[in-house]
Design a protein around this motif. Structure first.
Motif, PDB file in Angstrom:
ATOM      1  N   ASP A  77       1.056  -1.474  -0.023  1.00 19.15           N
ATOM      2  CA  ASP A  77      -0.379   0.349  -0.018  1.00 19.15           C
ATOM      3  C   ASP A  77       1.176   1.215   0.475  1.00 19.15           C
ATOM      4  O   ASP A  77       0.158   2.158  -0.225  1.00 19.15           O
ATOM      5  CB  ASP A  77      -1.069  -0.012   1.657  1.00 19.15           C
ATOM      6  N   THR A  78       2.275   1.503   0.241  1.00 17.37           N
ATOM      7  CA  THR A  78       3.041   2.135   0.593  1.00 17.37           C
ATOM      8  C   THR A  78       3.750   2.232  -1.158  1.00 17.37           C
ATOM      9  O   THR A  78       4.362   3.775  -1.466  1.00 17.37           O
ATOM     10  CB  THR A  78       4.064   2.302   0.968  1.00 17.37           C
ATOM     11  N   LEU A  79       3.495   1.821  -1.830  1.00 21.20           N
ATOM     12  CA  LEU A  79       4.318   1.760  -2.930  1.00 21.20           C
ATOM     13  C   LEU A  79       3.305   2.730  -3.972  1.00 21.20           C
ATOM     14  O   LEU A  79       1.777   3.175  -3.612  1.00 21.20           O
ATOM     15  CB  LEU A  79       4.257   0.000  -3.954  1.00 21.20           C
ATOM     16  N   ASN A  80       4.358   3.252  -5.236  1.00 24.18           N
ATOM     17  CA  ASN A  80       3.634   4.291  -6.077  1.00 24.18           C
ATOM     18  C   ASN A  80       3.351   3.640  -7.213  1.00 24.18           C
ATOM     19  O   ASN A  80       3.546   3.540  -7.571  1.00 24.18           O
ATOM     20  CB  ASN A  80       4.898   5.516  -6.873  1.00 24.18           C
ATOM     21  N   LEU A  81       2.612   3.237  -7.308  1.00 20.86           N
ATOM     22  CA  LEU A  81       2.170   1.928  -8.227  1.00 20.86           C
ATOM     23  C   LEU A  81       0.522   2.490  -9.237  1.00 20.86           C
ATOM     24  O   LEU A  81       0.536   3.538  -8.946  1.00 20.86           O
ATOM     25  CB  LEU A  81       1.009   0.245  -7.802  1.00 20.86           C
ATOM     26  N   PRO A  82       1.330   2.032 -10.935  1.00 16.83           N
ATOM     27  CA  PRO A  82       0.308   2.990 -11.609  1.00 16.83           C
ATOM     28  C   PRO A  82      -1.137   2.992 -11.057  1.00 16.83           C
ATOM     29  O   PRO A  82      -1.198   1.947 -10.748  1.00 16.83           O
ATOM     30  CB  PRO A  82       0.967   1.996 -12.556  1.00 16.83           C
ATOM     31  N   LYS A  83      -1.438   3.786 -11.422  1.00 11.35           N
ATOM     32  CA  LYS A  83      -2.858   3.884 -11.727  1.00 11.35           C
ATOM     33  C   LYS A  83      -4.346   4.455 -12.620  1.00 11.35           C
ATOM     34  O   LYS A  83      -3.228   5.919 -12.809  1.00 11.35           O
ATOM     35  CB  LYS A  83      -3.590   5.098 -10.239  1.00 11.35           C
ATOM     36  N   THR A  84      -5.006   4.146 -13.423  1.00 15.81           N
ATOM     37  CA  THR A  84      -5.216   4.235 -14.911  1.00 15.81           C
ATOM     38  C   THR A  84      -6.492   3.526 -15.266  1.00 15.81           C
ATOM     39  O   THR A  84      -6.575   1.810 -14.555  1.00 15.81           O
ATOM     40  CB  THR A  84      -4.494   3.691 -15.988  1.00 15.81           C
ATOM     41  N   ASP A  85      -7.272   4.029 -15.460  1.00 14.99           N
ATOM     42  CA  ASP A  85      -8.156   3.315 -15.987  1.00 14.99           C
ATOM     43  C   ASP A  85      -8.421   2.842 -17.499  1.00 14.99           C
ATOM     44  O   ASP A  85      -9.329   2.380 -18.101  1.00 14.99           O
ATOM     45  CB  ASP A  85      -9.707   4.379 -15.887  1.00 14.99           C
ATOM     46  N   PHE A  86      -7.184   3.163 -17.932  1.00 17.26           N
ATOM     47  CA  PHE A  86      -7.953   2.485 -19.650  1.00 17.26           C
ATOM     48  C   PHE A  86      -7.283   1.388 -19.743  1.00 17.26           C
ATOM     49  O   PHE A  86      -5.995   0.509 -19.114  1.00 17.26           O
ATOM     50  CB  PHE A  86      -5.865   3.385 -19.725  1.00 17.26           C
ATOM     51  N   PRO A  87      -8.490   0.449 -19.845  1.00 20.63           N
ATOM     52  CA  PRO A  87      -8.557  -0.454 -20.548  1.00 20.63           C
ATOM     53  C   PRO A  87      -7.046  -1.308 -21.093  1.00 20.63           C
ATOM     54  O   PRO A  87      -6.571  -0.802 -22.396  1.00 20.63           O
ATOM     55  CB  PRO A  87      -9.582  -0.652 -21.221  1.00 20.63           C
ATOM     56  N   MET A  88      -6.504  -2.589 -20.713  1.00 21.74           N
ATOM     57  CA  MET A  88      -6.018  -3.318 -22.046  1.00 21.74           C
ATOM     58  C   MET A  88      -6.481  -3.453 -23.059  1.00 21.74           C
ATOM     59  O   MET A  88      -5.873  -3.814 -24.040  1.00 21.74           O
ATOM     60  CB  MET A  88      -5.291  -3.841 -21.082  1.00 21.74           C
ATOM     61  N   ARG A  89      -7.638  -3.930 -23.275  1.00 21.24           N
ATOM     62  CA  ARG A  89      -8.639  -4.277 -24.124  1.00 21.24           C
ATOM     63  C   ARG A  89      -9.260  -3.241 -24.747  1.00 21.24           C
ATOM     64  O   ARG A  89      -9.405  -2.686 -23.814  1.00 21.24           O
ATOM     65  CB  ARG A  89      -9.177  -5.684 -23.616  1.00 21.24           C
ATOM     66  N   ALA A  90      -8.508  -3.049 -25.931  1.00 21.59           N
ATOM     67  CA  ALA A  90      -8.937  -2.047 -26.827  1.00 21.59           C
ATOM     68  C   ALA A  90     -10.468  -1.891 -27.536  1.00 21.59           C
ATOM     69  O   ALA A  90     -10.998  -0.508 -26.653  1.00 21.59           O
ATOM     70  CB  ALA A  90      -8.241  -1.712 -27.964  1.00 21.59           C
ATOM     71  N   GLY A  91     -10.967  -2.672 -27.480  1.00 20.65           N
ATOM     72  CA  GLY A  91     -12.573  -2.685 -27.813  1.00 20.65           C
ATOM     73  C   GLY A  91     -12.801  -1.590 -28.748  1.00 20.65           C
ATOM     74  O   GLY A  91     -13.690  -1.191 -28.405  1.00 20.65           O
ATOM     75  N   LEU A  92     -12.088  -1.223 -29.721  1.00 22.33           N
ATOM     76  CA  LEU A  92     -12.099  -0.937 -30.699  1.00 22.33           C
ATOM     77  C   LEU A  92     -13.457  -0.726 -31.297  1.00 22.33           C
ATOM     78  O   LEU A  92     -14.163   0.305 -32.163  1.00 22.33           O
ATOM     79  CB  LEU A  92     -10.836  -0.399 -31.988  1.00 22.33           C
ATOM     80  N   PRO A  93     -13.965  -1.568 -31.732  1.00 25.52           N
ATOM     81  CA  PRO A  93     -15.166  -1.822 -32.837  1.00 25.52           C
ATOM     82  C   PRO A  93     -16.400  -1.310 -31.979  1.00 25.52           C
ATOM     83  O   PRO A  93     -16.773  -0.590 -32.862  1.00 25.52           O
ATOM     84  CB  PRO A  93     -14.886  -3.210 -33.337  1.00 25.52           C
ATOM     85  N   LYS A  94     -16.064  -1.500 -30.917  1.00 26.09           N
ATOM     86  CA  LYS A  94     -17.380  -0.724 -30.446  1.00 26.09           C
ATOM     87  C   LYS A  94     -17.202   0.734 -29.648  1.00 26.09           C
ATOM     88  O   LYS A  94     -18.020   1.748 -30.539  1.00 26.09           O
ATOM     89  CB  LYS A  94     -17.632  -1.143 -28.770  1.00 26.09           C
TER      90      LYS A  94
END
Length: 967
Positions: free
Chosen positions: A14-31
């Motif tokens: 909990d003390t680490l500066n871990l990455p935080k993002t809602d950017f999904p790994m699966r693109a879902g481009l067609p939708k």
């Protein structure tokens, strides 16, 4: 932070500066892609970009696709390339304009309406021409709407709400106006010469409207009896010609020979039972072709002898009789002499060395006919049938209405056999011209047509680049146009250099008419034959502007345009329509010149089409503009190849190997299709298929992972965290140096339209130098450091990377880079496509530092190679369990001593010695060896390094660095 007590040990995760993002790994481009399309439309991104004053304009003029069907993969390739050009130029600070357009006139659309009529049993000729034209207009408009949405779905930017259409009233007016320039400058004339003629469609075709397919035909060897000038050759001497178009024999007017070819006189001494040759007959043949020709007559070498040489001078004195001369019932039709004439076009590659010459049915034949004043024949009508009063063959057709062979060839062969006028016949397969629309064979046919003379000096005063259309075109090609690739120059130059006059007229209904009038009773070469009157032209143009080209077909049109200026009764109104290539060749005038969003000087910076357009749009635009403005309408031409299936085969619906853009978009998304274009060398033919697209999608996922890491590490970054480059560690300064190099490479690549070069450079940087090196090294500092200068510098570099990568790649991955951009810039009016590529300071370039870090990275490769062996042997699980020794020379040691080499190698410790020899080496990194050793100490529960000081600090089970970070 949770307090640590002996009873409640801190959860160090909990003390680490871990990455935080809602950017999904699966693109879902067609939708998701349609959502961004809607957003851009709401923002009017293209319109906003046009409101930026002071930028240098850049105009890519759109070669108009044809409005008559759904898009194929070639359309997608073309439009995506255009879009990448426009976007990359815009993001480099230019005002990149793109007006999409459509070709709306012509035979393909007219043919579709006729098919509908035929299905209903309706006669096209019985339909009012304006009603018919309106149906064509409605058909084209419907496909424009469909194709527009299909193009937009690919992420293509442009002025989609105001495209140019060749059927718009203003466009039709300008096309007519441009044609009138040809009328007035002296280049237009009516002539009668062989043109590509489609008997099925009953119209002339341009070379660009035909394609070549194999078909079977009857080849015949026909002897022409020598009747004069051949006394020394024997009484039964005949000149043998060879042709694959027996139906042209009734139109023969001469025989051509080659003055450099060796000819001989051959006498028949024996014959098999089934043979049309007779013993004692003598035949003139090219020596290299004699055996083949006599063999076709079933004569073996022991059945004939070569009597002697025959010189070109002897041949020039010979006159022959037409093989149908004197035939019973011929009514004297063929009672004329057939001269032998020297011709440079004659070869001894095939046939007999003598070329049957019918001036009405071939370009070389016509040229010989003009030179020697041979009579022109008119035996073949529009439907390819022999004229009704022609003996023996009346009504027989070369091509039937369904495109199949008619009876003309058989009828001619039968009559030749009957009169003893044939030596041999053989069924052969040849590659011949077919209409690309009806797929039926076309013939060369002499028909009165309207031509633009390309070698006549024009009286327009625009002589800077030449006096004739051909001179201006060739000068433009060599002096005014940049070619990508350069081979495009050679191809178009050779075509323009050798081409005949331009056939402008078509015998159809849907198009812009030839807006001209001819004097009643005047001959074609009469100076008053064509009406050249500026006032008449102005009336026509005003009517077209208000009503479109339909005004030409309305009742009383001739009187409307001529009355009060000249006597309408003294003139005939021309009812042919213009070649659609003249329409599309004129688009520069009503799009670049006339529109406020066109080009400031009426010229395009770039025309971009497939290689077939060297004989199509590039070609017609060049000729048309050289006739009306004195030079090429473009400054640059980019050419791309064709699309093939995964095995390299041409795509065909019948074979079932086509790849529809719509299918790719639904399965993968448009960005994957765009990336396929960006990765490929478009200057050659491009392959596409499922496995190829899967490979493209894999590259996309790797890049997306890079962008996701950036977003996660920058989740709470602000300007307060920013560090000046001069205050950064060397590793960060090295990244800035690489960004400086790449920025130069990307800009140069985009300016050269080298999209594969740009993509490969950026992708390799992301995967090899960032993900596999810089990110790998700096994850420890990013995750485990407290608020250190090192971590702030790393995040500053990540922010710089974010802005460079998103803008560099936005012209290619239009949807994905928008998604990445909005993760950090979520404002309502934000869009990466409203940004420019950031300028890169020259101070970031540091060649000495780059050389130093090249050495460091090379040594690191040896270390990671050694550790990989230990990992495979399961001696260690992670590199942090290692503390290897590195043996290098003194100079390299001095370099490594200036950096934290254990951090760079992601080991808990490392020792560097300038002597000794390790157990592991790499052949391509000489002088470096590594000896493996395990790290000593305890594992830090926070950063996982194994260090001797773990457990000696205030916080339980951590190293000194982590203890400081915990505070």
């Amino acid at each position: 932070m949770t307090a640590e007590t002996p009873d409640t040990p801190l959860d160090y995760k909990d003390t680490l500066n871990l990455p935080k993002t809602d950017f999904p790994m699966r693109a879902g481009l067609p939708k998701r892609e349609p959502e961004w399309l809607a957003r851009w439309q709401a923002l009017d991104v293209y319109g906003q970009l046009r409101q930026r004053p002071g930028r240098t304009p850049f105009t890519l003029h759109d070669g108009p696709p044809y409005a008559n069907g759904n898009l194929h993969i070639g359309h997608a390739l073309n439009k995506i390339l255009k879009d990448m050009v426009v976007r990359s130029q815009q993001m480099q600070g230019r005002d990149a304009r793109y007006i999409p357009g459509w070709d709306c006139h012509g035979l393909p659309i007219e043919w579709k309406i006729e098919e509908k009529y035929r299905q209903k049993g309706r006669d096209k000729d019985a339909v009012d021409v304006i009603e018919f034209r309106q149906e064509c207009r409605d058909f084209a408009r419907g496909w424009v709407d469909i194709q527009r949405e299909e193009f937009k779905r690919l992420g293509i930017t442009g002025n989609w709400d105001q495209p140019y259409l060749t059927m718009d009233f203003h466009a039709e007016r300008v096309i007519a106006e441009e044609f009138q320039t040809f009328v007035m400058n002296g280049s237009l004339y009516q002539g009668s010469k062989p043109v590509m003629w489609s008997p099925v469609e009953k119209t002339a075709l341009a070379e660009a409207e035909v394609e070549y397919h194999e078909r079977q035909s009857e080849a015949i060897w026909v002897p022409f009896e020598v009747v004069a000038g051949g006394a020394d050759l024997g009484a039964r001497c005949k000149v043998v010609i060879w042709t694959t178009t027996p139906w042209t024999i009734p139109q023969n007017r001469a025989i051509c020979f080659g003055s450099r070819i060796s000819y001989g006189l051959y006498e028949v001494t024996g014959r098999p039972e089934e043979c049309w040759a007779t013993i004692g007959a003598r035949y003139l043949l090219a020596d290299d072709l004699a055996e083949e020709a006599l063999g076709a007559a079933r004569l073996t070498p022991d059945m004939y002898r070569r009597v002697r040489d025959v010189s070109a001078d002897e041949l020039a004195k010979i006159t022959c009789a037409h093989p149908l001369r004197g035939a019973e019932g011929a009514a004297g039709e063929w009672d004329f002499d057939v001269p032998l004439l020297a011709g440079d076009h004659v070869t001894d590659d095939a046939g007999t060395g003598f070329v049957h010459t019918a001036p009405s049915h071939g370009d070389d034949d016509y040229a010989i006919g003009v030179t020697h004043k041979l009579p022109m024949t008119y035996n073949i009508l529009d439907d390819s049938s022999f004229r009704a009063d022609l003996p023996f063959f009346a009504g027989e057709q070369v091509i039937r209405p369904n495109g199949k062979p008619g009876g003309a060839n058989k009828a001619v062969i039968a009559k030749l056999i009957e009169v003893g006028g044939i030596l041999a016949s053989r069924r052969i397969t040849l590659k011949d011209a077919h209409s690309w629309r009806s797929k039926a064979p076309v013939i060369r046919l002499n028909r009165p047509q309207w031509f633009a003379a390309i070698d006549v000096p024009l009286n327009d005063g625009m002589d800077e680049y030449g006096k004739t259309i051909r001179e201006r075109a060739l000068t433009s090609i060599d002096q005014l146009v940049t070619w990508t690739p350069q081979t495009g120059r050679n191809r178009l130059h050779s075509m323009i250099e050798a081409r005949p006059d331009w056939v402008l007229s078509r015998q159809r209904a849907w198009g812009v008419p030839l807006t001209c009038f001819t004097k009643v009773g005047a001959a074609h070469d009469d100076p008053d034959f064509l009406l050249r009157n500026a006032e008449v032209n102005a009336r026509i143009n005003a009517a077209f502007e208000a009503e479109g080209a339909d005004a030409w077909y309305k009742d009383g049109a001739k009187e409307r345009f001529l009355a009060g200026i000249v006597d309408p009764n003294e003139y005939n109104q021309v009812m042919d329509i213009l070649d659609v290539w003249f329409d599309s060749g004129s688009t520069h005038a009503f799009t670049l010149r006339d529109r406020t969003d066109g080009s400031d000087d009426g010229l395009a910076d770039l025309y971009l089409e497939g290689t077939d357009q060297h004989r199509g749009w590039f070609h017609s635009s060049m000729l048309q503009a050289c006739g009306t403005r004195g030079r090429a309408p473009y400054r640059g031409v980019l050419t791309h190849g064709f699309t093939l299936d995964a095995k390299g085969n041409k795509m065909s619906k019948s074979v079932g190997n086509t790849v529809a853009p719509e299918k790719v978009v639904k399965q993968y998304g448009a960005d994957i299709l765009r990336l396929w274009v960006a990765q490929a060398d478009y200057t050659v033919d491009l392959r596409i298929g499922d496995e190829i697209l899967k490979g493209v999608a894999d590259s996309y996922r790797r890049l997306r992972n890079t962008m996701r890491f950036l977003l996660g590490a920058l989740s709470d970054f602000s300007d307060a965290d920013r560090v000046e480059p001069a205050d950064m560690p060397e590793l960060e300064q090295w990244v800035l140096h690489r960004l400086s190099e790449l920025d130069e490479q990307v800009r140069a690549g985009y300016d050269a339209y080298d999209f594969p070069g740009v993509w490969n450079a950026v992708f390799q940087f992301c995967t090899v130098e960032l993900s596999a090196f810089y990110f790998d090294v700096r994850k420890d500092a990013l995750y485990c450091d407290g608020d250190t200068a090192r971590r702030r510098a790393a995040r500053t570099v990540l922010d710089i990377l974010f802005h460079r990568l998103t803008t560099w790649l936005a012209p290619v991955l239009v949807f994905t880079m928008e998604e990445v951009w909005l993760e950090r810039n979520p404002g309502e009016g934000a869009s990466v496509h409203l940004e420019d590529i950031p300028e890169t300071p020259s101070t970031w370039r540091n060649e000495a530092l780059a050389a130093k870090w090249s050495t460091i990275r090379a040594v690191r490769r040896v270390v990671t190679g050694a550790l990989e062996i230990e990992r495979r042997e399961k001696t260690i699980g992670a590199s942090l369990e290692a503390a290897p020794s590195v043996h290098v020379d003194a100079a390299t040691k001095a370099v490594l001593d200036t950096v934290d080499f254990d951090d760079i190698c992601i080991t808990s410790a490392i020792s560097v010695a300038d002597a000794g020899e390790g157990a592991f080496t790499l052949d391509d990194v000489p002088g470096v060896s590594v000896t493996f050793a395990k790290a000593e100490g305890e594992k830090c529960q926070r950063c996982w390094k194994i260090l001797p000081d773990v457990g000696t600090h205030a916080h339980t089970g951590v190293c000194g660095r982590c203890d400081d970070a915990l505070g």
